[in-house]
Scaffold this active site. Structure first.
Site, PDB file in Angstrom:
ATOM      1  N   CYS A  64      95.597  30.377   2.582  1.00  0.00           N
ATOM      2  CA  CYS A  64      95.754  31.538   3.162  1.00  0.00           C
ATOM      3  C   CYS A  64      95.006  31.844   4.267  1.00  0.00           C
ATOM      4  O   CYS A  64      93.890  31.265   4.715  1.00  0.00           O
ATOM      5  CB  CYS A  64      95.038  32.697   1.872  1.00  0.00           C
ATOM      6  SG  CYS A  64      95.595  32.604   0.289  1.00  0.00           S
ATOM      7  N   CYS A  65      95.702  32.633   5.288  1.00  0.00           N
ATOM      8  CA  CYS A  65      95.084  33.230   6.498  1.00  0.00           C
ATOM      9  C   CYS A  65      95.720  34.463   6.646  1.00  0.00           C
ATOM     10  O   CYS A  65      96.580  34.991   5.911  1.00  0.00           O
ATOM     11  CB  CYS A  65      95.070  32.176   7.765  1.00  0.00           C
ATOM     12  SG  CYS A  65      96.954  32.016   8.293  1.00  0.00           S
ATOM     13  N   TRP A  66      95.252  35.320   7.804  1.00  0.00           N
ATOM     14  CA  TRP A  66      95.804  36.542   7.810  1.00  0.00           C
ATOM     15  C   TRP A  66      97.205  36.747   8.058  1.00  0.00           C
ATOM     16  O   TRP A  66      97.725  37.623   7.348  1.00  0.00           O
ATOM     17  CB  TRP A  66      95.140  36.889   9.227  1.00  0.00           C
ATOM     18  CG  TRP A  66      95.381  38.521   9.721  1.00  0.00           C
ATOM     19  CD1 TRP A  66      96.167  39.164  10.485  1.00  0.00           C
ATOM     20  CD2 TRP A  66      94.810  39.564   8.916  1.00  0.00           C
ATOM     21  NE1 TRP A  66      96.126  40.483  10.748  1.00  0.00           N
ATOM     22  CE2 TRP A  66      95.320  40.730   9.376  1.00  0.00           C
ATOM     23  CE3 TRP A  66      94.096  39.681   7.764  1.00  0.00           C
ATOM     24  CZ2 TRP A  66      94.739  41.905   9.221  1.00  0.00           C
ATOM     25  CZ3 TRP A  66      93.723  40.872   7.326  1.00  0.00           C
ATOM     26  CH2 TRP A  66      93.891  42.016   8.021  1.00  0.00           C
ATOM     27  N   THR A  67      98.031  35.931   8.612  1.00  0.00           N
ATOM     28  CA  THR A  67      99.619  36.155   8.569  1.00  0.00           C
ATOM     29  C   THR A  67     100.295  34.844   7.490  1.00  0.00           C
ATOM     30  O   THR A  67     101.166  35.005   7.247  1.00  0.00           O
ATOM     31  CB  THR A  67     100.192  35.667   9.808  1.00  0.00           C
ATOM     32  OG1 THR A  67      99.802  34.211  10.181  1.00  0.00           O
ATOM     33  CG2 THR A  67      99.578  36.687  10.892  1.00  0.00           C
ATOM     34  N   LEU A 108      97.112  36.867   3.963  1.00  0.00           N
ATOM     35  CA  LEU A 108      96.221  37.934   3.420  1.00  0.00           C
ATOM     36  C   LEU A 108      96.414  39.278   3.945  1.00  0.00           C
ATOM     37  O   LEU A 108      95.982  40.213   3.095  1.00  0.00           O
ATOM     38  CB  LEU A 108      94.675  37.498   3.924  1.00  0.00           C
ATOM     39  CG  LEU A 108      94.160  36.241   3.221  1.00  0.00           C
ATOM     40  CD1 LEU A 108      93.009  35.718   4.268  1.00  0.00           C
ATOM     41  CD2 LEU A 108      94.040  36.246   1.955  1.00  0.00           C
TER      42      LEU A 108
END
Length: 145
Positions: A64-67, A108
């Site tokens: 997971c990461c921001w996008t 996320l």
């Protein structure tokens, strides 16, 4: 099932992924911001989770990461990993069925707790297709990987 999980920050559904896996009877192996002992940058954390999968320390992974894009790119650099960025249940189901994806990448920013449950339901309910036409491209990708 052991599932390696990575996130670069504890925002959005980062903690919910780990909680949901435990509720479903899986054993999460945490990396990045989810671990007190590790670096929290997206590339490092996603690669660590992917290496667990490729090396057999985990059956599958969730990064997971921001996008979700950077996490999926970093995971896909590890030979033997097929990470799929999935923003909905049907994409997750198709990634498992047609692409034999072994790492799920999530945003996320856009994944709500309700959507997370739907995506995980589809991911875990689906299995790689036994149809030769569906599997031929995956075998070729692994060969050239």
């Amino acid at each position: 099932m052991r599932i390696s999980v990575a996130a670069d920050e504890r925002t959005g559904v980062a903690d919910a992924v780990v909680e949901e896996l435990r509720k479903r009877g899986h054993e999460p192996v945490v990396h990045g911001a989810l671990s007190d002992e590790e670096r929290d940058d997206w590339a490092w954390a996603s690669e660590a989770a992917a290496r667990d999968v490729a090396g057999g320390a985990a059956d599958q992974g969730i990064v997971c990461c921001w996008t979700g894009t950077g996490a999926s790119i970093a995971a896909n650099k590890v030979p033997g990993v097929r990470a799929a960025l999935c923003g909905d249940a049907e994409t997750a189901r198709g990634a498992r069925k047609w692409n034999d994806a072994n790492v799920l990448a999530l945003s996320l920013r856009t994944t709500s707790p309700a959507l997370l449950e739907e995506i995980l339901d589809a991911w875990f309910d689906a299995a790689p297709s036994a149809e030769a036409d569906d599997r031929a491209n995956v075998a070729h990708v692994d060969e050239i990987g």
